[in-house]
Design a protein around this motif. Structure first.
Motif, PDB file in Angstrom:
ATOM      1  N   THR A   4      46.267  38.537  36.263  1.00 46.69           N
ATOM      2  CA  THR A   4      44.908  38.532  35.733  1.00 46.69           C
ATOM      3  C   THR A   4      44.942  38.944  34.273  1.00 46.69           C
ATOM      4  O   THR A   4      45.840  39.668  33.831  1.00 46.69           O
ATOM      5  N   GLU A   5      43.939  38.498  33.536  1.00 46.60           N
ATOM      6  CA  GLU A   5      43.873  38.805  32.117  1.00 46.60           C
ATOM      7  C   GLU A   5      42.735  39.754  31.763  1.00 46.60           C
ATOM      8  O   GLU A   5      42.735  40.356  30.703  1.00 46.60           O
ATOM      9  N   SER A   6      41.744  39.861  32.633  1.00 45.95           N
ATOM     10  CA  SER A   6      40.602  40.722  32.332  1.00 45.95           C
ATOM     11  C   SER A   6      40.150  41.449  33.585  1.00 45.95           C
ATOM     12  O   SER A   6      40.456  41.050  34.707  1.00 45.95           O
ATOM     13  N   PHE A   7      39.391  42.508  33.370  1.00 46.07           N
ATOM     14  CA  PHE A   7      38.884  43.320  34.476  1.00 46.07           C
ATOM     15  C   PHE A   7      38.003  42.503  35.415  1.00 46.07           C
ATOM     16  O   PHE A   7      38.053  42.670  36.636  1.00 46.07           O
ATOM     17  N   ASP A   8      37.215  41.615  34.854  1.00 42.91           N
ATOM     18  CA  ASP A   8      36.268  40.855  35.670  1.00 42.91           C
ATOM     19  C   ASP A   8      36.908  39.713  36.444  1.00 42.91           C
ATOM     20  O   ASP A   8      36.309  39.194  37.390  1.00 42.91           O
ATOM     21  N   ALA A   9      38.117  39.321  36.078  1.00 42.99           N
ATOM     22  CA  ALA A   9      38.781  38.194  36.752  1.00 42.99           C
ATOM     23  C   ALA A   9      39.694  38.694  37.859  1.00 42.99           C
ATOM     24  O   ALA A   9      40.890  38.411  37.881  1.00 42.99           O
ATOM     25  N   PHE A  10      39.111  39.436  38.813  1.00 41.63           N
ATOM     26  CA  PHE A  10      39.935  39.963  39.903  1.00 41.63           C
ATOM     27  C   PHE A  10      40.257  38.830  40.886  1.00 41.63           C
ATOM     28  O   PHE A  10      39.510  37.857  41.018  1.00 41.63           O
ATOM     29  N   PRO A  11      41.386  38.926  41.592  1.00 45.58           N
ATOM     30  CA  PRO A  11      41.919  37.776  42.335  1.00 45.58           C
ATOM     31  C   PRO A  11      40.990  37.153  43.366  1.00 45.58           C
ATOM     32  O   PRO A  11      40.973  35.932  43.528  1.00 45.58           O
ATOM     33  N   ASN A  12      40.227  37.957  44.101  1.00 42.63           N
ATOM     34  CA  ASN A  12      39.385  37.374  45.152  1.00 42.63           C
ATOM     35  C   ASN A  12      37.937  37.165  44.718  1.00 42.63           C
ATOM     36  O   ASN A  12      37.059  36.941  45.556  1.00 42.63           O
ATOM     37  N   ARG A  13      37.682  37.187  43.425  1.00 38.58           N
ATOM     38  CA  ARG A  13      36.306  36.993  42.957  1.00 38.58           C
ATOM     39  C   ARG A  13      35.731  35.637  43.377  1.00 38.58           C
ATOM     40  O   ARG A  13      34.588  35.596  43.862  1.00 38.58           O
ATOM     41  N   PRO A  14      36.445  34.515  43.220  1.00 41.07           N
ATOM     42  CA  PRO A  14      35.841  33.236  43.637  1.00 41.07           C
ATOM     43  C   PRO A  14      35.445  33.215  45.105  1.00 41.07           C
ATOM     44  O   PRO A  14      34.362  32.720  45.454  1.00 41.07           O
ATOM     45  N   PHE A  15      36.306  33.754  45.962  1.00 43.59           N
ATOM     46  CA  PHE A  15      35.978  33.799  47.387  1.00 43.59           C
ATOM     47  C   PHE A  15      34.791  34.711  47.652  1.00 43.59           C
ATOM     48  O   PHE A  15      33.884  34.374  48.423  1.00 43.59           O
ATOM     49  N   LEU A  16      34.773  35.882  47.003  1.00 47.69           N
ATOM     50  CA  LEU A  16      33.678  36.829  47.213  1.00 47.69           C
ATOM     51  C   LEU A  16      32.354  36.235  46.745  1.00 47.69           C
ATOM     52  O   LEU A  16      31.337  36.346  47.434  1.00 47.69           O
ATOM     53  N   GLU A  17      32.358  35.599  45.589  1.00 41.25           N
ATOM     54  CA  GLU A  17      31.132  34.969  45.098  1.00 41.25           C
ATOM     55  C   GLU A  17      30.612  33.935  46.088  1.00 41.25           C
ATOM     56  O   GLU A  17      29.415  33.876  46.383  1.00 41.25           O
ATOM     57  N   ASP A  18      31.524  33.115  46.595  1.00 41.24           N
ATOM     58  CA  ASP A  18      31.121  32.075  47.541  1.00 41.24           C
ATOM     59  C   ASP A  18      30.634  32.683  48.852  1.00 41.24           C
ATOM     60  O   ASP A  18      29.632  32.232  49.420  1.00 41.24           O
ATOM     61  N   ALA A  19      31.322  33.716  49.323  1.00 42.69           N
ATOM     62  CA  ALA A  19      30.923  34.347  50.580  1.00 42.69           C
ATOM     63  C   ALA A  19      29.517  34.926  50.490  1.00 42.69           C
ATOM     64  O   ALA A  19      28.718  34.802  51.423  1.00 42.69           O
ATOM     65  N   LEU A  20      29.192  35.539  49.377  1.00 44.18           N
ATOM     66  CA  LEU A  20      27.880  36.159  49.227  1.00 44.18           C
ATOM     67  C   LEU A  20      26.755  35.134  49.244  1.00 44.18           C
ATOM     68  O   LEU A  20      25.641  35.440  49.667  1.00 44.18           O
ATOM     69  N   THR A  21      27.038  33.916  48.767  1.00 50.88           N
ATOM     70  CA  THR A  21      26.000  32.876  48.804  1.00 50.88           C
ATOM     71  C   THR A  21      25.751  32.388  50.223  1.00 50.88           C
ATOM     72  O   THR A  21      24.685  31.832  50.511  1.00 50.88           O
ATOM     73  N   ARG A  22      26.705  32.592  51.125  1.00 51.89           N
ATOM     74  CA  ARG A  22      26.584  32.096  52.500  1.00 51.89           C
ATOM     75  C   ARG A  22      25.941  33.108  53.443  1.00 51.89           C
ATOM     76  O   ARG A  22      25.487  32.728  54.529  1.00 51.89           O
ATOM     77  N   LEU A  23      25.942  34.361  53.061  1.00 57.76           N
ATOM     78  CA  LEU A  23      25.499  35.412  53.971  1.00 57.76           C
ATOM     79  C   LEU A  23      24.069  35.832  53.669  1.00 57.76           C
ATOM     80  O   LEU A  23      23.657  35.910  52.513  1.00 57.76           O
ATOM     81  N   GLU A  24      23.320  36.115  54.711  1.00 57.50           N
ATOM     82  CA  GLU A  24      21.952  36.616  54.562  1.00 57.50           C
ATOM     83  C   GLU A  24      21.998  38.137  54.515  1.00 57.50           C
ATOM     84  O   GLU A  24      22.051  38.816  55.541  1.00 57.50           O
ATOM     85  N   LEU A  25      21.983  38.665  53.289  1.00 61.43           N
ATOM     86  CA  LEU A  25      22.089  40.102  53.082  1.00 61.43           C
ATOM     87  C   LEU A  25      20.783  40.629  52.506  1.00 61.43           C
ATOM     88  O   LEU A  25      20.144  39.966  51.689  1.00 61.43           O
ATOM     89  N   PRO A  26      20.380  41.820  52.919  1.00 65.35           N
ATOM     90  CA  PRO A  26      19.144  42.393  52.374  1.00 65.35           C
ATOM     91  C   PRO A  26      19.311  42.770  50.902  1.00 65.35           C
ATOM     92  O   PRO A  26      20.431  43.004  50.431  1.00 65.35           O
ATOM     93  N   ALA A  27      18.212  42.816  50.183  1.00 69.19           N
ATOM     94  CA  ALA A  27      18.253  43.269  48.794  1.00 69.19           C
ATOM     95  C   ALA A  27      18.785  44.701  48.753  1.00 69.19           C
ATOM     96  O   ALA A  27      18.421  45.541  49.567  1.00 69.19           O
ATOM     97  N   GLY A  28      19.676  44.958  47.798  1.00 71.97           N
ATOM     98  CA  GLY A  28      20.254  46.292  47.681  1.00 71.97           C
ATOM     99  C   GLY A  28      21.101  46.693  48.861  1.00 71.97           C
ATOM    100  O   GLY A  28      21.150  47.872  49.234  1.00 71.97           O
ATOM    101  N   ALA A  29      21.767  45.722  49.466  1.00 80.75           N
ATOM    102  CA  ALA A  29      22.581  45.994  50.659  1.00 80.75           C
ATOM    103  C   ALA A  29      23.627  47.068  50.386  1.00 80.75           C
ATOM    104  O   ALA A  29      24.151  47.194  49.271  1.00 80.75           O
ATOM    105  N   ASP A  30      23.932  47.841  51.433  1.00 81.96           N
ATOM    106  CA  ASP A  30      24.959  48.885  51.336  1.00 81.96           C
ATOM    107  C   ASP A  30      26.341  48.283  51.572  1.00 81.96           C
ATOM    108  O   ASP A  30      26.567  47.593  52.573  1.00 81.96           O
ATOM    109  N   VAL A  31      27.255  48.567  50.639  1.00 78.86           N
ATOM    110  CA  VAL A  31      28.611  48.017  50.698  1.00 78.86           C
ATOM    111  C   VAL A  31      29.621  49.151  50.626  1.00 78.86           C
ATOM    112  O   VAL A  31      29.462  50.098  49.851  1.00 78.86           O
ATOM    113  N   LEU A  32      30.662  49.042  51.425  1.00 77.90           N
ATOM    114  CA  LEU A  32      31.826  49.916  51.326  1.00 77.90           C
ATOM    115  C   LEU A  32      33.028  49.065  50.985  1.00 77.90           C
ATOM    116  O   LEU A  32      33.328  48.090  51.692  1.00 77.90           O
TER     117      LEU A  32
END
Length: 222
Positions: free
Chosen positions: A30-58
């Motif tokens: 990686t070249e930058s802090f924001d370009a973490f390896p699983n970011r593309p998958f995480l971004e896509d996963a979040l668009t598929r899931l019905e999560l409440p506003a301000g959801a709690d994440v661990l």
């Protein structure tokens, strides 16, 4: 000292000395802090899931916190833990620089336990492959299941078995268990085949609703 502690402590000391921002940067991935390896998958996963506003994440095994910062910047309420104090020190600094409020703490995921708070999402960004032994993996997955809300999701990215991979001379790979050990027998990584990982998660009480990626190591479970 646990088998996984020394390697991670040394890595984060090197990372700080070299002025790098995350684990994958030690290997030129990686070249930058924001370009973490699983970011593309995480971004896509979040668009598929019905999560409440301000959801709690661990996020466990959060390292220097790039994924935690990504989530907090999008309005999630984030708790993030890592085994190594140096990693958490850096994570707090990077979050502070971005004006983000994240609850970081030093904690060993293998001793995480059930806890009292439950989460809408629990995230693993390439931590599980470093949890090698059966008892430790059972403990981690049980803690995840106990801390996940009934409607919650376990989002997991992990390194997998690669048929063409050649392990270095000082490592030995056991194809029957997926365990890679150092020459002295010390556990190093657990690289499972897709079906074996899926079976492990199902045995732990999860339902796998997506398994994808080049080696099937990106999963969404509930």
């Amino acid at each position: 000292m646990s088998y996984y502690h020394a390697e991670h402590e040394a890595a984060y000391q090197r990372l700080k000395q070299q002025g790098l921002t995350q684990w994958s940067a030690l290997f030129g991935e990686t070249e930058s802090f924001d370009a973490f390896p699983n970011r593309p998958f995480l971004e896509d996963a979040l668009t598929r899931l019905e999560l409440p506003a301000g959801a709690d994440v661990l996020e466990y095994g959060c390292g220097t916190g790039p994924a935690a910062c990504f989530l907090a910047a999008r309005g999630f309420q984030v708790d993030a833990i890592d085994l190594i104090p140096e990693a958490i020190t850096l994570a707090r600094r990077f979050a502070r620089e971005r004006g983000l409020d994240i609850n970081f703490s030093v904690q060993d995921v293998c001793a995480m336990g059930a806890g009292s708070k439950q989460y809408d999402v629990i995230l693993d960004s390439y931590c599980l492959q470093s949890i090698v032994t059966d008892p430790d993996r059972v403990s981690v997955l049980a803690a995840v299941r106990a801390r996940l809300k009934p409607s919650g999701y376990y989002i997991l990215s992990t390194a997998m078995y690669e048929p063409d991979r050649v392990y270095e001379d000082n490592f030995r790979y056991d194809a029957t268990t997926g365990i890679c050990s150092q020459s002295d027998g010390k556990p190093h990584r657990r690289h499972l085949r897709p079906a074996a990982l899926r079976a492990e998660l199902e045995t732990a009480g999860f339902r796998v609703i997506a398994q994808e990626g080049p080696h099937q190591g990106d999963l969404i479970c509930c």
